[in-house]
Design an enzyme around this catalytic site. Structure first.
Site, mmCIF file in Angstrom:
data_model
loop_
_atom_site.group_PDB
_atom_site.id
_atom_site.type_symbol
_atom_site.label_atom_id
_atom_site.label_comp_id
_atom_site.label_asym_id
_atom_site.label_seq_id
_atom_site.Cartn_x
_atom_site.Cartn_y
_atom_site.Cartn_z
ATOM 1 N N SER A 4 3.641 -2.665 10.366
ATOM 2 C CA SER A 4 5.098 -2.676 10.578
ATOM 3 C C SER A 4 5.743 -3.988 10.121
ATOM 4 O O SER A 4 6.682 -4.471 10.760
ATOM 5 C CB SER A 4 5.418 -2.379 12.044
ATOM 6 O OG SER A 4 4.979 -1.068 12.380
ATOM 7 N N ASN A 31 0.863 -1.191 0.000
ATOM 8 C CA ASN A 31 0.000 0.000 0.000
ATOM 9 C C ASN A 31 0.894 1.235 0.000
ATOM 10 O O ASN A 31 1.489 1.575 1.019
ATOM 11 C CB ASN A 31 -0.894 -0.022 1.250
ATOM 12 C CG ASN A 31 -1.711 1.245 1.398
ATOM 13 O OD1 ASN A 31 -1.812 2.059 0.467
ATOM 14 N ND2 ASN A 31 -2.314 1.422 2.563
ATOM 15 N N TRP A 32 0.962 1.895 -1.158
ATOM 16 C CA TRP A 32 1.868 3.048 -1.286
ATOM 17 C C TRP A 32 1.331 4.298 -0.590
ATOM 18 O O TRP A 32 2.046 5.269 -0.442
ATOM 19 C CB TRP A 32 2.092 3.381 -2.761
ATOM 20 C CG TRP A 32 2.816 2.341 -3.544
ATOM 21 C CD1 TRP A 32 3.276 1.122 -3.105
ATOM 22 C CD2 TRP A 32 3.170 2.410 -4.934
ATOM 23 N NE1 TRP A 32 3.887 0.446 -4.129
ATOM 24 C CE2 TRP A 32 3.841 1.209 -5.266
ATOM 25 C CE3 TRP A 32 2.994 3.368 -5.928
ATOM 26 C CZ2 TRP A 32 4.328 0.947 -6.545
ATOM 27 C CZ3 TRP A 32 3.469 3.116 -7.208
ATOM 28 C CH2 TRP A 32 4.128 1.914 -7.512
ATOM 29 N N LYS A 33 0.066 4.292 -0.265
ATOM 30 C CA LYS A 33 -0.579 5.480 0.312
ATOM 31 C C LYS A 33 -0.348 6.690 -0.609
ATOM 32 O O LYS A 33 -0.334 6.519 -1.825
ATOM 33 C CB LYS A 33 -0.073 5.721 1.737
ATOM 34 C CG LYS A 33 -0.183 4.462 2.603
ATOM 35 C CD LYS A 33 0.036 4.720 4.059
ATOM 36 C CE LYS A 33 0.000 3.397 4.804
ATOM 37 N NZ LYS A 33 0.026 3.555 6.247
ATOM 38 N N GLY A 89 2.577 1.685 10.992
ATOM 39 C CA GLY A 89 3.529 2.786 10.929
ATOM 40 C C GLY A 89 4.243 3.053 12.234
ATOM 41 O O GLY A 89 4.968 4.048 12.354
ATOM 42 N N GLU A 110 -5.198 -5.562 10.527
ATOM 43 C CA GLU A 110 -4.186 -4.536 10.762
ATOM 44 C C GLU A 110 -4.447 -3.850 12.097
ATOM 45 O O GLU A 110 -5.253 -2.900 12.156
ATOM 46 C CB GLU A 110 -4.228 -3.493 9.649
ATOM 47 C CG GLU A 110 -3.937 -4.020 8.271
ATOM 48 C CD GLU A 110 -3.310 -2.948 7.405
ATOM 49 O OE1 GLU A 110 -2.157 -3.138 6.992
ATOM 50 O OE2 GLU A 110 -3.948 -1.915 7.173
ATOM 51 N N GLU A 138 -6.733 4.390 8.011
ATOM 52 C CA GLU A 138 -6.607 5.828 7.724
ATOM 53 C C GLU A 138 -7.894 6.374 7.085
ATOM 54 O O GLU A 138 -8.251 7.531 7.292
ATOM 55 C CB GLU A 138 -5.381 6.074 6.839
ATOM 56 C CG GLU A 138 -4.100 5.918 7.660
ATOM 57 C CD GLU A 138 -2.897 5.437 6.879
ATOM 58 O OE1 GLU A 138 -2.898 5.514 5.639
ATOM 59 O OE2 GLU A 138 -1.947 4.963 7.532
ATOM 60 N N HIS A 159 -9.336 0.841 5.129
ATOM 61 C CA HIS A 159 -8.050 1.024 5.801
ATOM 62 C C HIS A 159 -8.254 1.944 7.005
ATOM 63 O O HIS A 159 -9.084 2.855 6.960
ATOM 64 C CB HIS A 159 -7.034 1.627 4.823
ATOM 65 C CG HIS A 159 -5.645 1.649 5.370
ATOM 66 N ND1 HIS A 159 -5.212 2.629 6.219
ATOM 67 C CD2 HIS A 159 -4.616 0.791 5.219
ATOM 68 C CE1 HIS A 159 -3.949 2.373 6.553
ATOM 69 N NE2 HIS A 159 -3.574 1.270 5.964
HETATM 70 C C1 PEP Z 1 -0.647 0.034 6.410
HETATM 71 O O1 PEP Z 1 -0.775 1.244 6.433
HETATM 72 O O2 PEP Z 1 -1.511 -0.692 5.893
HETATM 73 C C2 PEP Z 1 0.547 -0.545 7.012
HETATM 74 C C3 PEP Z 1 0.531 -1.817 7.310
HETATM 75 O O3 PEP Z 1 1.588 0.301 7.228
HETATM 76 P P1 PEP Z 1 3.034 -0.086 7.814
HETATM 77 O O4 PEP Z 1 3.492 -1.336 7.106
HETATM 78 O O5 PEP Z 1 3.908 1.085 7.498
HETATM 79 O O6 PEP Z 1 2.864 -0.314 9.267
#
Ligand code: PEP
Length: 264
Positions: free
Chosen positions: A222, A14-16, A182, A176, A108, A106
């Site tokens: 992470s 997921n590049w966001k 993050g 998640e 976010e 997600h």
């Molecule tokens: C995400 O935002 O879906 C995610 C898993 O981010 P990260 O790997 O940076 O924790």
């Protein structure tokens, strides 16, 4: 191969809000080279990227012209097909760009855009209607964890998302924990397995045993090359949704090559 039996492991990046369309072209090309150089067996892992909307046409053109073994999808989709919805992107438009997947719910989106379970359910329905595979994200905050334990919130979120989904629908679930996204503090493989197993039961209750056996459940939060192995050894974890580390070609390539260092 893996402990996931017939479920093809999925490593999803997921590049966001990162990488414009020119950067996306260079990135996907280099990622494909890296995976090819490492002789990745694409019968044993599916690798997917989720670029911003404005990159998708470029990624489609590259993947199609060079027949790259990389799937792609969008980070969100409108619950509406067409009409007066400024800024929204329809599932029909994503399908026209040959997206295979779309991320839905997600954390976010849930937090920054106030998307509740009703919106997540509507977007899931929209994705399926247009032939996209929804990657339905669920997870608890640190407060939820403290108050309700690890499974209650993800279970409630997934139950709501699947309320009107057909038993034969092709879906992916991403567990998640919000506190792990993050933060650099991933869940332990055992924590991920505990919730993933519970989420598989939810799929079984909502869609039946066959769907539960076929549905891929990812862990996200992470994930790095140095911890993917522990997750992939878990029987109910079928891959990873990767944020930050998906923007580093070597790191994401190494995560995608988990078979080479996981021994599964
Ligand atoms: C995400 O935002 O879906 C995610 C898993 O981010 P990260 O790997 O940076 O924790």
């Amino acid at each position: 191969m893996t402990t996931t039996g017939t479920r093809l492991p999925l490593i999803a990046g997921n590049w966001k809000l990162n990488l414009d369309h020119l950067q996306a072209i260079a990135f996907v090309q280099k990622l494909a080279w890296s995976l090819k150089d490492a002789a990745v067996d694409f019968d044993a892992v599916e690798v997917a990227v989720f670029p911003p909307f404005t990159d998708i046409r470029s990624v489609q053109t590259l993947v199609s012209a060079d027949k790259l073994p990389i799937a792609y999808g969008a980070q969100d989709v409108s619950q509406h097909d067409t009409g007066a919805y400024t800024g929204e992107i329809s599932g029909a438009f994503l399908k026209a760009l040959e997206c295979r997947y779309v991320i839905i719910g997600h954390s976010e989106r849930r937090t920054l855009h106030a998307e509740g379970d009703d919106v997540v359910a509507a977007k899931t329905a929209a994705a399926l209607k247009h032939g996209l595979v929804p990657v339905i994200c669920v997870g608890e905050t640190a407060d939820d964890l403290e108050t309700h334990g690890p499974s209650a919130v993800p279970v409630a979120q997934l139950t709501a998302a699947l309320a009107d989904v057909a038993a034969d629908a092709d879906i992916v679930v991403a567990y998640e924990p919000v506190w792990a996204i993050g933060s650099g503090k991933a869940a332990t493989p055992e924590q991920a397995e505990q919730v993933a197993a519970r989420l598989r039961e939810v799929v079984a209750e909502a869609l039946g045993a066959d769907a539960a056996a076929a549905t891929r459940i990812l862990y996200g939060g992470s994930v790095k090359a140095n911890n993917i192995a522990g997750f992939m050894r878990q029987p109910n974890v079928d891959g990873a949704l990767v944020g930050g580390a998906s923007l580093d070609i070597q790191e994401f390539s190494a995560i995608s090559r988990f078979h080479q260092h996981v021994g599964v």
